[in-house]
Design a protein around this motif. Structure first.
Motif, mmCIF file in Angstrom:
data_model
loop_
_atom_site.group_PDB
_atom_site.id
_atom_site.type_symbol
_atom_site.label_atom_id
_atom_site.label_comp_id
_atom_site.label_asym_id
_atom_site.label_seq_id
_atom_site.Cartn_x
_atom_site.Cartn_y
_atom_site.Cartn_z
ATOM 1 N N VAL A 1 -2.388 4.610 -2.619
ATOM 2 C CA VAL A 1 -2.743 5.205 -4.590
ATOM 3 C C VAL A 1 -3.491 4.340 -6.473
ATOM 4 O O VAL A 1 -3.244 3.473 -5.843
ATOM 5 C CB VAL A 1 -1.070 4.445 -5.335
ATOM 6 C CG1 VAL A 1 -0.760 3.784 -5.868
ATOM 7 C CG2 VAL A 1 -0.103 6.149 -6.625
ATOM 8 N N THR A 2 -3.557 5.131 -7.049
ATOM 9 C CA THR A 2 -4.062 4.390 -8.398
ATOM 10 C C THR A 2 -3.382 4.240 -8.773
ATOM 11 O O THR A 2 -2.048 4.072 -9.196
ATOM 12 C CB THR A 2 -4.552 5.754 -8.742
ATOM 13 O OG1 THR A 2 -5.354 6.574 -8.397
ATOM 14 C CG2 THR A 2 -5.507 5.064 -10.296
ATOM 15 N N LYS A 3 -4.022 2.565 -9.422
ATOM 16 C CA LYS A 3 -3.063 1.570 -9.562
ATOM 17 C C LYS A 3 -3.097 1.280 -11.665
ATOM 18 O O LYS A 3 -4.361 1.488 -12.104
ATOM 19 C CB LYS A 3 -2.837 0.506 -9.586
ATOM 20 C CG LYS A 3 -2.259 -0.011 -8.323
ATOM 21 C CD LYS A 3 -2.730 0.405 -7.234
ATOM 22 C CE LYS A 3 -1.796 0.093 -5.422
ATOM 23 N NZ LYS A 3 -2.135 0.625 -4.628
ATOM 24 N N LEU B 1 -0.165 4.814 -10.369
ATOM 25 C CA LEU B 1 1.601 4.047 -10.962
ATOM 26 C C LEU B 1 1.321 3.232 -11.551
ATOM 27 O O LEU B 1 0.241 2.448 -12.321
ATOM 28 C CB LEU B 1 2.251 3.271 -9.661
ATOM 29 C CG LEU B 1 2.586 4.597 -8.354
ATOM 30 C CD1 LEU B 1 3.180 3.394 -7.193
ATOM 31 C CD2 LEU B 1 3.490 6.032 -8.784
ATOM 32 N N PHE B 2 2.502 3.403 -12.727
ATOM 33 C CA PHE B 2 1.821 2.310 -13.893
ATOM 34 C C PHE B 2 2.128 0.658 -13.325
ATOM 35 O O PHE B 2 3.054 0.304 -12.124
ATOM 36 C CB PHE B 2 2.723 2.727 -14.595
ATOM 37 C CG PHE B 2 2.321 3.351 -15.647
ATOM 38 C CD1 PHE B 2 1.096 3.110 -16.978
ATOM 39 C CD2 PHE B 2 3.126 4.597 -15.671
ATOM 40 C CE1 PHE B 2 1.654 4.287 -17.652
ATOM 41 C CE2 PHE B 2 3.241 5.936 -16.831
ATOM 42 C CZ PHE B 2 1.958 6.051 -17.352
ATOM 43 N N SER B 3 1.331 -0.270 -14.055
ATOM 44 C CA SER B 3 1.578 -1.692 -13.246
ATOM 45 C C SER B 3 2.231 -2.565 -14.172
ATOM 46 O O SER B 3 2.088 -2.557 -15.563
ATOM 47 C CB SER B 3 0.429 -1.893 -12.500
ATOM 48 O OG SER B 3 -0.592 -1.960 -13.806
ATOM 49 N N MET B 4 2.957 -3.671 -14.040
ATOM 50 C CA MET B 4 3.692 -4.729 -14.734
ATOM 51 C C MET B 4 3.933 -5.736 -13.443
ATOM 52 O O MET B 4 5.026 -5.603 -12.335
ATOM 53 C CB MET B 4 4.871 -4.146 -15.006
ATOM 54 C CG MET B 4 5.322 -5.039 -15.943
ATOM 55 S SD MET B 4 7.285 -4.135 -16.861
ATOM 56 C CE MET B 4 6.796 -2.899 -17.279
ATOM 57 N N GLN B 5 3.381 -7.293 -14.201
ATOM 58 C CA GLN B 5 4.241 -8.890 -13.395
ATOM 59 C C GLN B 5 5.480 -8.933 -12.895
ATOM 60 O O GLN B 5 6.179 -7.911 -13.757
ATOM 61 C CB GLN B 5 3.828 -10.028 -14.267
ATOM 62 C CG GLN B 5 1.937 -10.004 -14.398
ATOM 63 C CD GLN B 5 1.405 -10.473 -13.297
ATOM 64 O OE1 GLN B 5 2.065 -11.237 -12.321
ATOM 65 N NE2 GLN B 5 0.561 -10.301 -12.570
ATOM 66 N N SER C 1 4.204 -5.231 -10.033
ATOM 67 C CA SER C 1 4.966 -4.228 -9.090
ATOM 68 C C SER C 1 4.204 -3.366 -10.133
ATOM 69 O O SER C 1 3.448 -3.236 -11.373
ATOM 70 C CB SER C 1 6.169 -4.921 -9.837
ATOM 71 O OG SER C 1 6.936 -3.267 -9.727
ATOM 72 N N TYR C 2 4.170 -1.376 -9.103
ATOM 73 C CA TYR C 2 3.643 -1.148 -10.086
ATOM 74 C C TYR C 2 5.022 0.295 -9.534
ATOM 75 O O TYR C 2 5.801 0.321 -8.533
ATOM 76 C CB TYR C 2 2.850 -0.147 -9.000
ATOM 77 C CG TYR C 2 1.457 -0.559 -8.560
ATOM 78 C CD1 TYR C 2 0.774 -0.897 -9.638
ATOM 79 C CD2 TYR C 2 1.168 -2.163 -7.329
ATOM 80 C CE1 TYR C 2 -0.746 -1.899 -9.431
ATOM 81 C CE2 TYR C 2 0.381 -3.224 -7.569
ATOM 82 C CZ TYR C 2 -1.132 -2.989 -8.891
ATOM 83 O OH TYR C 2 -1.568 -3.463 -7.970
ATOM 84 N N TYR C 3 5.116 0.974 -10.678
ATOM 85 C CA TYR C 3 6.596 1.863 -10.611
ATOM 86 C C TYR C 3 5.898 2.963 -11.365
ATOM 87 O O TYR C 3 5.470 3.534 -11.898
ATOM 88 C CB TYR C 3 7.385 0.759 -11.929
ATOM 89 C CG TYR C 3 6.330 1.048 -13.856
ATOM 90 C CD1 TYR C 3 6.914 1.941 -14.302
ATOM 91 C CD2 TYR C 3 6.060 -0.099 -13.164
ATOM 92 C CE1 TYR C 3 6.347 1.650 -15.479
ATOM 93 C CE2 TYR C 3 5.360 -0.254 -15.059
ATOM 94 C CZ TYR C 3 5.809 0.593 -15.284
ATOM 95 O OH TYR C 3 5.007 0.596 -17.032
ATOM 96 N N PHE C 4 7.030 3.655 -10.436
ATOM 97 C CA PHE C 4 6.803 5.244 -11.489
ATOM 98 C C PHE C 4 7.507 5.956 -12.581
ATOM 99 O O PHE C 4 8.745 4.764 -12.886
ATOM 100 C CB PHE C 4 7.837 6.212 -10.331
ATOM 101 C CG PHE C 4 7.538 6.266 -8.925
ATOM 102 C CD1 PHE C 4 6.800 7.607 -8.291
ATOM 103 C CD2 PHE C 4 7.960 5.232 -7.660
ATOM 104 C CE1 PHE C 4 6.159 7.453 -7.093
ATOM 105 C CE2 PHE C 4 7.142 4.812 -6.470
ATOM 106 C CZ PHE C 4 6.579 5.976 -6.297
ATOM 107 N N ARG D 1 10.296 0.884 -7.669
ATOM 108 C CA ARG D 1 8.550 0.311 -7.379
ATOM 109 C C ARG D 1 8.729 -0.213 -6.886
ATOM 110 O O ARG D 1 9.606 -0.584 -5.348
ATOM 111 C CB ARG D 1 8.946 -0.724 -9.162
ATOM 112 C CG ARG D 1 10.015 -1.620 -8.852
ATOM 113 C CD ARG D 1 9.924 -2.283 -10.568
ATOM 114 N NE ARG D 1 10.838 -3.969 -10.028
ATOM 115 C CZ ARG D 1 10.616 -4.403 -10.094
ATOM 116 N NH1 ARG D 1 9.535 -5.486 -9.420
ATOM 117 N NH2 ARG D 1 12.073 -5.623 -10.364
ATOM 118 N N PHE D 2 7.329 -0.308 -6.530
ATOM 119 C CA PHE D 2 6.462 -1.564 -5.285
ATOM 120 C C PHE D 2 6.699 -2.846 -6.230
ATOM 121 O O PHE D 2 5.986 -3.383 -6.840
ATOM 122 C CB PHE D 2 5.631 -1.250 -4.451
ATOM 123 C CG PHE D 2 5.600 0.601 -4.206
ATOM 124 C CD1 PHE D 2 5.525 0.179 -2.833
ATOM 125 C CD2 PHE D 2 5.452 1.565 -4.741
ATOM 126 C CE1 PHE D 2 5.550 1.601 -2.296
ATOM 127 C CE2 PHE D 2 5.216 2.508 -4.128
ATOM 128 C CZ PHE D 2 5.656 2.861 -2.868
#
Length: 434
Positions: free
Chosen positions: A118-120, A140-144, A150-153, A179-180
């Motif tokens: 998936v594209t981050k 997916l959007f990313s955040m620490q 972490s990658y979230y929907f 999220r992952f």
């Protein structure tokens, strides 16, 4: 005499030809690779994304993205079919000529493959606005978080469905991936149940209960200090992880009955659940115990003090509030089971509206059900503790801990098992153990 020699010679030639023919036949009987000019003897059916088959009109076998269904594929005269896993070529073992019907299944990707490919996205969405479309259709959007990135929907998220486990009644349990986590595990929230083996379900909360009794600042805790009913006299005492909240007791019971007792506990990771009890010094008394007026960190960062600041985060501010079963997994080691709730930060990251701005389109909306998050909000002037909730319109607001609200448990799937969950993540083809 010459005539007899000619006869013997003819017999010998015929015997040699027979031996050669028999040898060739035996070779052909062992294995024959299908070639395209034999397609007139073959019927082919190709599976679509919904699992349905339709007759193929092409003249070549599908190779990329498809796999031979050996159980469905049959030959009229008993030939055996196989497929080379690398080249995807189809082979037939026969004793004589045969006619075959071949079925090709769409090759099902795994949740691990989705995560790896998936594209981050690096951009930060406007969290002040609700997400009413699939904002992560292109990545997916990313955040620490406390483990890494972490990658979230966010938004409608039509591709984050998971079917995992069976409850005590034998029904399949359905989940949505939030999220992952930074350690590669997948955080997901319970969605409902459906008949075993089907790809339909009913969205339903397992129970409705109050968080705790009130009044006291300690009751905003997933766990708290001292016995139930005794007043806290300091912030440290209020935030000790000694006594389970009423809601935690119920969530733990649910987890044991429907995850542990049904044999699915081994798939669940012990990852941090943040019950953020950090206290704001900008508003309130800053005391955080007893009936003192107290404002907690999420109230500020999620824009309830000023709409100019709406910045959810996945990093838990206080070590004491990082709930895990084992301290080795980065948390406080206070949990009995690795289960918790969604946080208010995750609600806004997913696209929920704020305080009266409804959103029934994003994936954490629950058909009008009002449900708890894990995030403290404030203790008011009368000493009533408040927790963030998702309102009936899908917006994030807050509720006193002594009111009955719905609960949707949250768990994390271990990263090492993600390759066993296969599907497209859609409601008709969810990720599931296969």
């Amino acid at each position: 005499m010459k005539k007899n020699k000619k006869i013997l010679l003819a017999i010998s030639i015929i015997s040699v030809i027979g031996m050669i023919s028999a040898h060739v036949l035996r070779i052909r009987e062992k294995r024959e690779e299908f070639v395209e000019d034999k397609k007139e003897f073959i019927a082919m059916y190709i599976q679509d994304e919904n699992g349905d088959y339709s007759a193929s009109t092409t003249k070549t076998f599908p190779k990329t993205g498809y796999i031979l269904n050996k159980e469905k594929s049959k030959c009229k005269n008993g030939g055996n079919l196989s497929q080379n896993p690398t080249t995807k070529k189809i082979n037939l073992s026969v004793n004589h000529s045969d006619q075959c019907t071949l079925y090709f299944d769409k090759e099902i990707p795994s949740l691990k493959e989705f995560y790896d490919s998936v594209t981050k996205k690096s951009e930060v969405p406007n969290f002040a606005n609700p997400a009413t479309t699939d904002e992560t259709a292109d990545g997916l959007f990313s955040m620490q978080d406390d483990y890494g990135m972490s990658y979230y929907f966010r938004g409608t998220a039509p591709n984050n469905f998971v079917k995992f486990g069976q409850d005590a009644n034998g029904q399949d349990m359905w989940w949505r991936i939030i999220r992952f986590n930074g350690d590669g595990s997948a955080r997901m929230i319970y969605e409902g149940v459906g008949a075993a083996g089907s790809n339909t379900y009913t969205q339903k909360a397992p129970f409705r209960i109050r968080w705790n009794q009130s009044k006291d600042a300690k009751y905003i805790g997933w766990m708290y200090g001292g016995a139930s009913g005794s007043a806290s006299t300091s912030k440290d005492q209020a935030q000790r992880n000694e006594t389970n909240s009423e809601l935690k007791i119920k969530v733990d019971e649910w987890y044991k009955t429907n995850i542990v007792d049904t044999g699915f506990h081994n798939y669940v990771a012990d990852a941090i659940f943040c019950n953020d009890r950090s206290i704001s010094n900008e508003l309130g008394t800053g005391l955080g115990y007893g009936k003192n007026y107290t404002i907690y960190g999420a109230y500020i960062r999620l824009g309830y003090a000023s709409s100019k600041l709406v910045q959810p985060q996945f990093i838990c501010p206080q070590n004491n509030d990082k709930f895990t079963v084992k301290t080795a997994n980065g948390g406080n080691g206070a949990l009995t089971y690795p289960v918790g709730l969604v946080t208010a930060d995750e609600i806004l990251a997913a696209g929920g509206g704020r305080n009266g701005v409804g959103n029934s389109a994003y994936y954490l909306y629950r058909n009008g059900n009002i449900y708890w998050t894990l995030t403290p909000d404030l203790v008011d002037d009368d000493g009533f503790p408040y927790i963030f909730i998702v309102e009936s319109m899908g917006d994030l607001t807050f509720e006193s801990v002594n009111i009955n609200r719905y609960t949707y448990p949250v768990i994390n799937l271990k990263s090492e098992y993600l390759n066993q969950f296969k599907g497209m993540g859609t409601i008709s083809n969810p990720y599931s153990l296969r």
